[in-house]
Design a protein around this motif. Structure first.
Motif, PDB file in Angstrom:
ATOM      1  N   ILE A 210       9.335   3.069  -0.544  1.00 55.46           N
ATOM      2  CA  ILE A 210       8.230   2.682   0.330  1.00 55.46           C
ATOM      3  C   ILE A 210       6.956   2.749  -0.494  1.00 55.46           C
ATOM      4  N   VAL A 211       6.187   1.677  -0.499  1.00 54.29           N
ATOM      5  CA  VAL A 211       4.874   1.669  -1.142  1.00 54.29           C
ATOM      6  C   VAL A 211       3.823   1.600  -0.050  1.00 54.29           C
ATOM      7  N   THR A 212       2.915   2.568  -0.041  1.00 57.72           N
ATOM      8  CA  THR A 212       1.884   2.658   0.988  1.00 57.72           C
ATOM      9  C   THR A 212       0.531   2.354   0.344  1.00 57.72           C
ATOM     10  N   CYS A 213      -0.133   1.306   0.821  1.00 56.20           N
ATOM     11  CA  CYS A 213      -1.349   0.836   0.154  1.00 56.20           C
ATOM     12  C   CYS A 213      -2.527   1.784   0.329  1.00 56.20           C
ATOM     13  N   THR A 214      -2.681   2.359   1.517  1.00 57.83           N
ATOM     14  CA  THR A 214      -3.839   3.220   1.789  1.00 57.83           C
ATOM     15  C   THR A 214      -3.378   4.584   2.282  1.00 57.83           C
ATOM     16  N   GLY A 215      -4.326   5.497   2.347  1.00 63.32           N
ATOM     17  CA  GLY A 215      -4.018   6.842   2.806  1.00 63.32           C
ATOM     18  C   GLY A 215      -4.125   7.048   4.301  1.00 63.32           C
TER      19      GLY A 215
ATOM     20  N   TRP B 172       2.121   5.998  -3.310  1.00 57.77           N
ATOM     21  CA  TRP B 172       0.821   5.550  -2.812  1.00 57.77           C
ATOM     22  C   TRP B 172       0.181   4.606  -3.825  1.00 57.77           C
ATOM     23  N   LEU B 173      -0.468   3.553  -3.339  1.00 56.07           N
ATOM     24  CA  LEU B 173      -1.282   2.747  -4.245  1.00 56.07           C
ATOM     25  C   LEU B 173      -2.650   3.375  -4.452  1.00 56.07           C
ATOM     26  N   GLY B 174      -3.091   4.197  -3.503  1.00 52.84           N
ATOM     27  CA  GLY B 174      -4.312   4.969  -3.714  1.00 52.84           C
ATOM     28  C   GLY B 174      -5.584   4.370  -3.156  1.00 52.84           C
ATOM     29  N   PHE B 175      -5.495   3.325  -2.337  1.00 50.62           N
ATOM     30  CA  PHE B 175      -6.689   2.722  -1.765  1.00 50.62           C
ATOM     31  C   PHE B 175      -7.086   3.409  -0.457  1.00 50.62           C
TER      32      PHE B 175
END
Length: 293
Positions: A30-35, A81-84
């Motif tokens: 799972i890749v999550t773009c934002t927090g 996380w992508l960290g945005f």
């Protein structure tokens, strides 16, 4: 690889599918773009975990990370996380501007770069994400679609997003849009509930379809996932600040859902392998071929 906008999206859109494939031995990320830093508390019984806070961006981010870790564990998947930073859902007339520095205002090449890197490093055969509408008009969902499409096109091109010492180019084989809340599903479950003399949670959805802005899109692929509904539900409950265990997501009697709608639906948006529609497997056309190696 399933690309999502916020922590909790992975539990409400394709969760049972990811749990099924993980249980079958597929490596699922799972890749999550934002927090999810701008999400409000939506569970009236929610209690902030000891030692944490929920009234600052940083505090929310920390809590949402705890919840995401519990959700990933429930599904049996990996997560990154992508960290945005969450853009929030603007409300009002006229709509207010998006907050400075948020995901939806990040230039495309900057926003896509970490996802391209993740694709090259993880080397997925299949990617799932949202359709061009985002599934609903949240700026982060719409931009998640845009960023994922950029990564789909660019990750296999060694001349793009060049990073010294980075992973080599990798070309995924299939791209799907997940269908979280199709009107077909909503109508079928609504009718099954009302036929049994019960109150349906979808009454207002049926009556105000245009206001809900739910797109009607083609379904090409149905994944049978009834056996993994418990994992999906556990992942939902893991997002305790967002999901009310007595609320909407649990309002459909599970025995009715199992009977009427035991699948999760997808739309094959792009494919670099031959496949025959309709499908019952996201890896149709890949399994047993050289491409699967």
């Amino acid at each position: 690889m399933a690309v999502h906008a916020h922590p909790d999206d992975e539990s409400s859109k394709g969760a049972a599918t990811t749990a099924r494939y993980a249980a079958e031995g597929v490596d699922v990320l799972i890749v999550t773009c934002t927090g999810g830093e701008r999400g409000d508390v939506l569970n009236p019984s929610y209690v902030v975990p000891a030692g944490h806070e929920f009234d600052t961006i940083e505090g929310k981010r920390a809590v949402r990370r705890l919840e995401m870790a519990a959700s990933a564990a429930a599904l049996g998947v990996r997560q990154e996380w992508l960290g945005f930073v969450d853009s929030g859902l603007p409300e009002g007339d006229p709509l207010p501007p998006l907050p400075e520095g948020c995901f939806a205002l990040t230039p495309l090449e900057e926003a896509a770069a970490p996802l391209v890197e993740a694709v090259r490093r993880f080397r997925p055969h299949v990617i799932t994400t949202y359709d061009p509408s985002g599934g609903y008009p949240h700026p982060d969902h719409i931009y998640t679609h845009t960023v994922t499409m950029e990564a789909w096109e660019a990750a296999g091109d060694p001349e793009r997003y060049v990073v010294e010492g980075g992973a080599p180019a990798w070309e995924p084989l299939k791209l799907y849009y997940n269908h979280g809340f199709s009107m077909e599903r909503i109508r079928a479950v609504h009718e099954a509930i009302t036929e049994r003399g019960l109150e349906s949670p979808f009454g207002s959805w049926i009556e105000t379809r245009e206001a809900r802005e739910i797109p009607e899109r083609e379904v090409t692929t149905r994944i049978h996932v009834a056996d993994w509904f418990p994992q999906r539900d556990a992942a939902l409950r893991a997002h305790a600040s967002q999901i009310d265990p007595e609320g909407f997501f649990f309002a459909v009697p599970r025995e009715i859902e199992l009977e009427v709608w035991p699948t999760e639906e997808y739309e094959l948006a792009a494919s670099r392998v031959e496949t025959t529609l309709p499908e019952d497997d996201l890896f149709a056309g890949i399994r047993g071929t050289e491409a699967a190696r």
